[in-house]
Design an enzyme around this catalytic site. Structure first.
Site, PDB file in Angstrom:
ATOM      1  N   ASP A  59       0.846  -1.191   0.000  1.00  0.00           N
ATOM      2  CA  ASP A  59       0.000   0.000   0.000  1.00  0.00           C
ATOM      3  C   ASP A  59       0.892   1.256   0.000  1.00  0.00           C
ATOM      4  O   ASP A  59       1.855   1.331   0.787  1.00  0.00           O
ATOM      5  CB  ASP A  59      -0.872  -0.030   1.264  1.00  0.00           C
ATOM      6  CG  ASP A  59      -2.004   0.973   1.234  1.00  0.00           C
ATOM      7  OD1 ASP A  59      -2.389   1.417   0.138  1.00  0.00           O
ATOM      8  OD2 ASP A  59      -2.527   1.303   2.327  1.00  0.00           O
ATOM      9  N   HIS A  60       0.613   2.210  -0.854  1.00  0.00           N
ATOM     10  CA  HIS A  60       1.316   3.505  -0.882  1.00  0.00           C
ATOM     11  C   HIS A  60       2.837   3.403  -1.022  1.00  0.00           C
ATOM     12  O   HIS A  60       3.577   4.119  -0.331  1.00  0.00           O
ATOM     13  CB  HIS A  60       0.995   4.335   0.368  1.00  0.00           C
ATOM     14  CG  HIS A  60      -0.410   4.835   0.408  1.00  0.00           C
ATOM     15  ND1 HIS A  60      -0.889   5.797  -0.439  1.00  0.00           N
ATOM     16  CD2 HIS A  60      -1.466   4.463   1.182  1.00  0.00           C
ATOM     17  CE1 HIS A  60      -2.171   6.021  -0.179  1.00  0.00           C
ATOM     18  NE2 HIS A  60      -2.554   5.218   0.786  1.00  0.00           N
TER      19      HIS A  60
HETATM   20  P1  13P Z   1      -8.379   4.374   6.571  1.00  0.00           P
HETATM   21  O1  13P Z   1      -7.317   4.183   7.605  1.00  0.00           O
HETATM   22  O2  13P Z   1      -9.008   5.702   6.620  1.00  0.00           O
HETATM   23  O3  13P Z   1      -9.363   3.251   6.564  1.00  0.00           O
HETATM   24  O4  13P Z   1      -7.642   4.333   5.142  1.00  0.00           O
HETATM   25  C1  13P Z   1      -6.887   3.223   4.811  1.00  0.00           C
HETATM   26  C2  13P Z   1      -6.253   3.419   3.491  1.00  0.00           C
HETATM   27  O5  13P Z   1      -6.782   4.039   2.606  1.00  0.00           O
HETATM   28  C3  13P Z   1      -4.942   2.791   3.306  1.00  0.00           C
HETATM   29  O6  13P Z   1      -4.355   3.132   2.118  1.00  0.00           O
END
Ligand code: 13P
Length: 279
Positions: A81-82
């Protein structure tokens, strides 16, 4: 079973529903999510933030996710993620991730295209799909939200990079919303149309009202990220264990409650996004 990002996104696209993508932080959160996915017979994504790929945590957490995904009776994608750069992406591939997000949204358009396209090319040789981001999804604590994703820009980005799916800014943010967000559903439809139907990703899935989540999925959201709700569920379960006079301090028994509360939350999200029974 461990599957690629394009496999689960393809399933969602074909069935007009959304894959829940849960951020995990430790063995217990992995156990809660997998238990929910198996019970609901749902495909899921388990994802980690780049900071969790370091030697101290990643060394333990990543093999745990891979083992859990391989053993699971449902399709599970292990996703970065990211990812901010090639460095983290390479590390994630080394740990066995089967999906990659390259988040170049903090850079200008041209740089974002260049970085994402490069990662798509690397991942292509491993048959691993890439999520890109256009329009920077910030935090609920940011003073001002940056501009929402522009459909024409999204179309150009998709064409130039070849991403598998695209994260967009449509009124969403990371963290618990201070007041309920108002998602721009018309914009989701416009982005889908402009891009020729690219599967879209909704970050900041914790705390969006159910009706808006459903409307966003009907308009083309195919992956929804849930991080903060995983943390809250884990914390709630831990507190319950602490406050239970009959609790055991044996750590595996103490952790049963947090695993259960994470599982309960994950089951609710799986049902909400329409993934139940789709494995
Ligand atoms: P939240 O923590 O707001 O659920 O977002 C998670 C997210 O988008 C991780 O990339």
């Amino acid at each position: 079973m461990l599957v690629s990002l394009q496999t689960v996104i393809g399933m969602a696209e074909k069935g007009d529903y959304c894959i829940p993508a849960f951020n995990v932080y430790n063995t217990e959160t992995v156990m809660g999510v997998i238990a929910a996915a198996e019970e609901a017979k749902a495909p899921v994504i388990i994802q980690v933030y780049p900071r969790l790929l370091n030697e101290e945590v990643g060394y333990y957490l990543c093999p745990t996710v891979i083992a859990a995904a391989r053993k699971a009776s449902v399709p599970v994608c292990f996703h970065l993620d990211h990812g901010p750069s090639e460095w983290e992406v390479t590390r994630a591939l080394r740990w066995g991730c089967t999906g990659i997000m390259l988040d170049g949204s903090a850079h200008d358009f041209e740089k974002n295209v260049e970085m994402t396209k490069h990662i798509v090319e690397i991942c292509k040789s491993l048959d691993i799909g890439v999520e890109g981001e256009i329009g920077h999804v910030g935090s609920v604590n940011d003073d001002a939200m940056s501009e929402f994703t522009d459909p024409a820009e999204a179309a150009e980005f998709v064409k130039k990079t070849g991403v598998t799916c695209l994260a967009v800014l449509i009124g969403n943010a990371h963290g618990h919303y201070k007041k309920p967000p108002k998602l721009d559903i018309e914009r989701v439809k416009a982005i889908r149309e402009a891009t020729g139907g690219i599967p879209l990703v909704l970050h900041g899935g914790s705390g969006i009202p159910d009706e808006q989540v459903k409307a966003a999925i009907a308009a083309g959201i195919r992956k929804m990220n849930i991080g903060t709700d995983v943390c809250c569920a884990f914390a709630d379960g831990t507190l319950e264990s602490l406050n239970d006079p009959a609790r055991s301090l044996a750590v595996d028994l103490f952790m049963k409650k947090p695993i259960e509360t994470v599982k309960k939350m994950a089951l609710e999200k799986i049902k909400l996004v329409g993934a139940e029974g789709k494995a």
